[in-house]
Design a protein around this motif. Structure first.
Motif, mmCIF file in Angstrom:
data_model
loop_
_atom_site.group_PDB
_atom_site.id
_atom_site.type_symbol
_atom_site.label_atom_id
_atom_site.label_comp_id
_atom_site.label_asym_id
_atom_site.label_seq_id
_atom_site.Cartn_x
_atom_site.Cartn_y
_atom_site.Cartn_z
ATOM 1 N N GLU A 1 0.867 -1.184 0.000
ATOM 2 C CA GLU A 1 0.000 0.000 0.000
ATOM 3 C C GLU A 1 0.900 1.229 0.000
ATOM 4 O O GLU A 1 1.471 1.595 1.028
ATOM 5 N N ASP A 2 1.043 1.848 -1.160
ATOM 6 C CA ASP A 2 1.970 2.974 -1.332
ATOM 7 C C ASP A 2 1.170 4.268 -1.171
ATOM 8 O O ASP A 2 0.231 4.511 -1.932
ATOM 9 N N ASP A 3 1.547 5.085 -0.194
ATOM 10 C CA ASP A 3 0.682 6.224 0.151
ATOM 11 C C ASP A 3 1.435 7.552 0.281
ATOM 12 O O ASP A 3 1.447 8.172 1.338
ATOM 13 N N PRO A 4 2.033 8.036 -0.813
ATOM 14 C CA PRO A 4 2.719 9.334 -0.677
ATOM 15 C C PRO A 4 1.790 10.534 -0.779
ATOM 16 O O PRO A 4 2.201 11.654 -0.476
ATOM 17 N N TYR A 5 0.538 10.314 -1.227
ATOM 18 C CA TYR A 5 -0.340 11.461 -1.530
ATOM 19 C C TYR A 5 -1.500 11.629 -0.571
ATOM 20 O O TYR A 5 -2.296 12.565 -0.722
ATOM 21 N N GLY A 6 -1.641 10.730 0.413
ATOM 22 C CA GLY A 6 -2.834 10.719 1.268
ATOM 23 C C GLY A 6 -3.092 12.017 2.012
ATOM 24 O O GLY A 6 -4.237 12.334 2.336
ATOM 25 N N PHE B 1 7.712 11.655 3.134
ATOM 26 C CA PHE B 1 7.596 13.093 3.392
ATOM 27 C C PHE B 1 7.813 13.919 2.115
ATOM 28 O O PHE B 1 7.800 15.142 2.162
ATOM 29 N N SER B 2 8.019 13.225 0.987
ATOM 30 C CA SER B 2 8.386 13.945 -0.238
ATOM 31 C C SER B 2 7.347 14.962 -0.683
ATOM 32 O O SER B 2 7.686 16.046 -1.142
ATOM 33 N N LYS B 3 6.071 14.620 -0.581
ATOM 34 C CA LYS B 3 5.048 15.482 -1.147
ATOM 35 C C LYS B 3 4.557 16.528 -0.151
ATOM 36 O O LYS B 3 3.911 17.486 -0.540
HETATM 37 C C1 LIG Z 1 3.179 6.486 -6.110
HETATM 38 C C2 LIG Z 1 4.556 6.898 -5.776
HETATM 39 N N1 LIG Z 1 5.310 6.110 -4.985
HETATM 40 C C3 LIG Z 1 6.553 6.441 -4.651
HETATM 41 C C4 LIG Z 1 7.140 7.604 -5.105
HETATM 42 C C5 LIG Z 1 8.540 7.914 -4.704
HETATM 43 O O1 LIG Z 1 8.560 8.904 -3.735
HETATM 44 P P1 LIG Z 1 9.768 9.159 -2.753
HETATM 45 O O2 LIG Z 1 10.209 10.554 -3.024
HETATM 46 O O3 LIG Z 1 9.204 8.994 -1.385
HETATM 47 O O4 LIG Z 1 10.837 8.165 -3.043
HETATM 48 C C6 LIG Z 1 6.409 8.462 -5.930
HETATM 49 C C7 LIG Z 1 7.017 9.693 -6.455
HETATM 50 O O5 LIG Z 1 6.491 10.403 -7.252
HETATM 51 C C8 LIG Z 1 5.076 8.095 -6.270
HETATM 52 O O6 LIG Z 1 4.326 8.857 -7.070
#
Ligand SMILES: Cc1ncc(COP(=O)(O)O)c(C=O)c1O
Length: 391
Positions: A203-208, A236-238
């Motif tokens: 479950e990849d959640d960078p945008y939640g 914490f990227s976004k």
């Molecule tokens: C869905 C998704 N997962 C992972 C990542 C990678 O992000 P991170 O900067 O945390 O490595 C991104 C980056 O755009 C993304 O869109």
């Protein structure tokens, strides 16, 4: 000298990003770009990062400039566990492994769980960086249909009945590239199928946290994971800045222990300076107001883009509502091949990302990803008008 014979089997499965090639379109000021995949630098808390960086370097060099634990900066792990609890997940510091961005999490998981030929189910469309991590381990990727409610359970069931799926990779909150939010009912259905067919779920959640509407339910799937099948990825990227390579995995302890060993070999520890800065920001209570600022920054832009799509593309295309995240995904009704029109678009001063590369089954030629992150409201308006003329 020809080096081909030196490359490993996995190296021969590497796939270069089909969309990185478009990145050059982002920086020409004459081109209005919906093509970016990155946050707007104006959202980065740069001054605070500058102050805190100086502070931790001067006052805590023995931590910030030193090797650290593979698991993560000792004070940051409980802070991340607290964030997870706010997202509905029962979690303590022992359940957390920090990573060098969530991209490293994807790579570590692929390395730790996948053998060549293993089947990974991915959404149609899916995040290219995710597929790249799985391809790099010579996995086989199989697409699962998605609609506006997220993964279509019947499609996942059909695949799981035919193929032995080891992993499902999903981005339930404001997916990259589609911008879609998976409903909680669909999340439950996916979890049930994972139980029934015995696969694990990433479950990849960078945008939640990037939510622009009221009532969007972003509660993590992980919150209802009673058997430990879900590996949750945060970042914490976004919300802060992607140059601070700071992400994390929350997973069942036996999985986490093995991932930690993989990480020891990968980089010993994630950047301690980056982690120290993030840790200070959180400890000072600066994360919540920062997230509010980021939401406010994107909310208006997203509104303008959707409004302009309605003005220029009604009846000609469909697009996702982008209630959060950075993207809307457009499907052209008349089968326009967006890749073949890109040069024309660029010549007319507008850029987008053709959707095809996001589909592992080769479909999606009539789709494109648009981000509202980069341009001003006026340029978004002008950009959509140009797009309408070109397409
Ligand atoms: C869905 C998704 N997962 C992972 C990542 C990678 O992000 P991170 O900067 O945390 O490595 C991104 C980056 O755009 C993304 O869109």
């Amino acid at each position: 000298m020809n080096f081909d014979r030196y490359f490993s089997r996995d190296a021969n499965s590497f796939r270069p990003s089909a969309i990185r090639a478009f990145a050059k379109l982002i920086n020409d000021p004459n081109i209005i770009s919906f093509a970016g995949g990155v946050p707007n630098p104006e959202t980065f808390p740069a001054e605070r990062i500058a102050v805190l960086a100086a502070q931790v370097v001067r006052e805590r060099r023995h931590v910030a400039l030193q090797y650290g634990p593979t698991r993560g900066l000792p004070r940051l792990c409980p802070a991340i566990a607290e964030i997870m609890r706010e997202r509905g997940v029962a979690c303590t510091a022992e359940d957390v492994l920090t990573t060098t961005g969530s991209q490293q999490a994807l790579d570590l998981i692929a390395h730790t769980l996948l053998d060549p030929g293993d089947v990974v189910a991915v959404e149609l469309p899916t995040y290219i960086g995710g597929s790249a991590s799985f391809f790099a381990r010579s996995a086989e990727l199989a697409g699962v249909a998605q609609d506006d409610d997220g993964v279509v359970p019947e499609s996942l069931r059909e695949l799981a009945s035919k193929r032995r799926i080891k992993l499902l990779y999903t981005i339930p909150n404001f997916q990259n590239p589609s911008g879609r939010l998976m409903t909680q009912a669909r999340r439950d259905a996916v979890l049930q199928l994972a139980e029934e067919f015995d696969f694990l779920v990433i479950e990849d959640d960078p945008y939640g946290e990037l939510v622009y509407v009221d009532g969007a339910d972003t509660t993590a799937m992980k919150s209802r994971d009673t058997t430990g099948r879900v590996l949750y990825l945060g970042s914490f990227s976004k919300v802060l800045a992607p140059g601070l390579r700071c992400g994390w995995i929350v997973a069942a302890k036996p999985l986490l222990a093995r991932l930690e060993i993989a990480k020891q070999a990968a980089d010993l520890c994630s950047g301690m300076l980056d982690q120290s800065i993030v840790d200070e920001l959180i400890a000072n209570g600066e994360l919540a107001p920062q997230i509010e600022r980021v939401r406010a920054f994107y909310r208006g832009k997203r509104g303008v883009l959707i409004e302009e799509l309605e003005r220029h593309f009604s009846g000609r295309a469909q697009w996702t509502s982008a209630d959060g995240g950075l993207f809307t995904f457009v499907t052209m009704n008349d089968g326009v091949d967006t890749a073949s029109r890109l040069n024309d678009a660029v010549a007319n001063g507008v850029a987008y990302i053709p959707g095809g590369p996001f589909f592992v089954d080769g479909s999606g030629a009539n789709t494109m990803r648009l981000t509202f992150a980069k341009e001003s409201d006026d340029r978004i308006r002008e950009g959509v008008a140009r797009l309408a003329r070109v397409l």
